[in-house]
Design an enzyme around this catalytic site. Structure first.
Site, PDB file in Angstrom:
ATOM      1  N   ASP A 170       0.383  -1.589   0.052  1.00 17.14           N
ATOM      2  CA  ASP A 170      -0.026   0.185   0.073  1.00 17.14           C
ATOM      3  C   ASP A 170       1.120   1.689   0.048  1.00 17.14           C
ATOM      4  O   ASP A 170       1.916   1.483   0.141  1.00 17.14           O
ATOM      5  CB  ASP A 170      -0.533  -0.097   1.136  1.00 17.14           C
ATOM      6  CG  ASP A 170      -2.222   0.621   1.098  1.00 17.14           C
ATOM      7  OD1 ASP A 170      -2.098   1.731  -0.123  1.00 17.14           O
ATOM      8  OD2 ASP A 170      -2.528   1.754   2.231  1.00 17.14           O
TER       9      ASP A 170
ATOM     10  N   HIS B 131       2.125   4.119  -9.121  1.00 19.54           N
ATOM     11  CA  HIS B 131       1.998   2.489  -9.638  1.00 19.54           C
ATOM     12  C   HIS B 131       2.795   1.926 -10.431  1.00 19.54           C
ATOM     13  O   HIS B 131       3.386  -0.096  -9.841  1.00 19.54           O
ATOM     14  CB  HIS B 131       0.417   2.160 -10.215  1.00 19.54           C
ATOM     15  CG  HIS B 131      -0.671   2.320  -9.266  1.00 19.54           C
ATOM     16  ND1 HIS B 131      -0.853   1.996  -7.627  1.00 19.54           N
ATOM     17  CD2 HIS B 131      -1.723   3.132  -9.595  1.00 19.54           C
ATOM     18  CE1 HIS B 131      -2.077   2.049  -7.589  1.00 19.54           C
ATOM     19  NE2 HIS B 131      -2.169   2.996  -8.571  1.00 19.54           N
TER      20      HIS B 131
ATOM     21  N   LEU C  15      11.534 -19.430  -5.264  1.00 17.72           N
ATOM     22  CA  LEU C  15      10.343 -19.451  -3.965  1.00 17.72           C
ATOM     23  C   LEU C  15       8.700 -19.122  -5.013  1.00 17.72           C
ATOM     24  O   LEU C  15       8.547 -18.960  -5.935  1.00 17.72           O
ATOM     25  CB  LEU C  15      10.482 -17.736  -4.149  1.00 17.72           C
ATOM     26  CG  LEU C  15       9.571 -16.273  -3.878  1.00 17.72           C
ATOM     27  CD1 LEU C  15       9.676 -16.678  -2.556  1.00 17.72           C
ATOM     28  CD2 LEU C  15       9.975 -15.057  -4.494  1.00 17.72           C
TER      29      LEU C  15
END
Ligand code: IPE
Ligand code: IPE
Ligand code: MG
Length: 254
Positions: free
Chosen positions: A18, A35, A129
């Site tokens: 955020d 963004h 991962l």
């Protein structure tokens, strides 16, 4: 007094990324610029997690509620993700990352759904991962869709049955849940799965989240005593007898 039982490295880290809009606002840039910088921060974070041997990274990229933002921002975010999925997949593959998109895909275009499936297929054999990207995801949606699946199968609705029907059934529950951007809320992320996650909130905005911020979150996590309902004394007894001390954890893959 005996020292508390400290946690090891988190296996599964979840992040509410955020603060992109505020990062852009501070620089008099359009929100979409924030963004874009957020995608760069994510690229770095993935590499940092790979380097630190973290098993699973789950990130909140777009919530079910984010559709309520201005149309221009929503379409900008979707475009950005579509481009990132295509441009990043080769490097993710090279880094051994296995990609999963988590969320309701039905509201997304056919092209986007295909791009998600292609990226998942391309990285499916990777063993490093596990990267879960939550897009059009909401914790309430997840619980409802899991309950529907279990109900449709005719099985009793137990915790284990729900757990196996949830969108993150392929990974264990998150150990560490980080939220950047200074808000102290969950905003409909991993409602079920974060029952025993250690929470870490930082004022850093997501585009500023760097290796040092990740290391700080991990250090905070490692200083916590995870009791899973038990007492400290029980944990210490388990530790000296080397018996697993997480009786509430369900057994899931990875
Ligand atoms: C998080 O950053 C990214 C998404 C929700 C898509 P925000 O866009 O919420 O940034 P702030 O909270 O307005 O700064
Ligand atoms: C949460 O951030 C969702 C994502 C980071 C994708 P929001 O910015 O949407 O959360 P609220 O609205 O402040 O709770
Ligand atoms: Mg926000």
């Amino acid at each position: 007094m005996a020292s508390p039982v400290l946690s090891n490295m988190p296996h599964h880290v979840a992040i509410v990324m955020d603060g992109n809009g505020r990062w852009a606002g501070k620089r008099f840039l359009p929100r979409i610029a924030g963004h874009k910088q957020g995608v760069t921060a994510l690229r770095h974070c993935v590499k940092a997690c790979v380097k630190r041997g973290i098993g699973v990274l789950t990130v909140f990229a777009f919530s079910s509620e984010n559709w309520n933002r201005p149309h221009e921002e929503v379409s900008g975010l979707i475009d950005l993700l579509a481009r990132a999925v295509t441009s990043e997949v080769a490097e993710l593959k090279q880094n051994g990352v296995r990609l999963h998109f988590i969320g309701d895909r039905l509201r997304l275009s056919a092209a986007m759904q295909t791009a998600f499936s292609n990226a998942e297929d391309t990285t499916a054999s990777n063993t490093g991962l596990v990267l879960n990207i939550c897009f059009n995801y909401g914790g309430r949606w997840d619980i409802a869709q899991a309950a529907q699946k279990v109900a449709d199968s005719g099985q009793p609705i137990t915790e284990l049955a729900l757990d196996r029907a949830l969108a993150l059934a392929h990974v264990p529950d998150p150990d560490l849940l980080i939220r950047t951007g200074g808000e102290l809320r969950i905003s409909n992320f991993l409602l079920w799965q974060s029952a025993y996650a250690e929470l870490h909130f930082t004022d850093k905005l997501w585009p500023e989240f760097d290796d040092a911020a990740l290391d700080e979150a991990i250090a905070v996590f490692r200083s916590r005593e995870r009791r899973f309902g038990q007492t400290s004394a029980q944990l210490m007894a388990h530790e000296s007898a080397q018996v697993p001390s997480q009786p509430q954890q369900t057994s899931k893959a990875v």
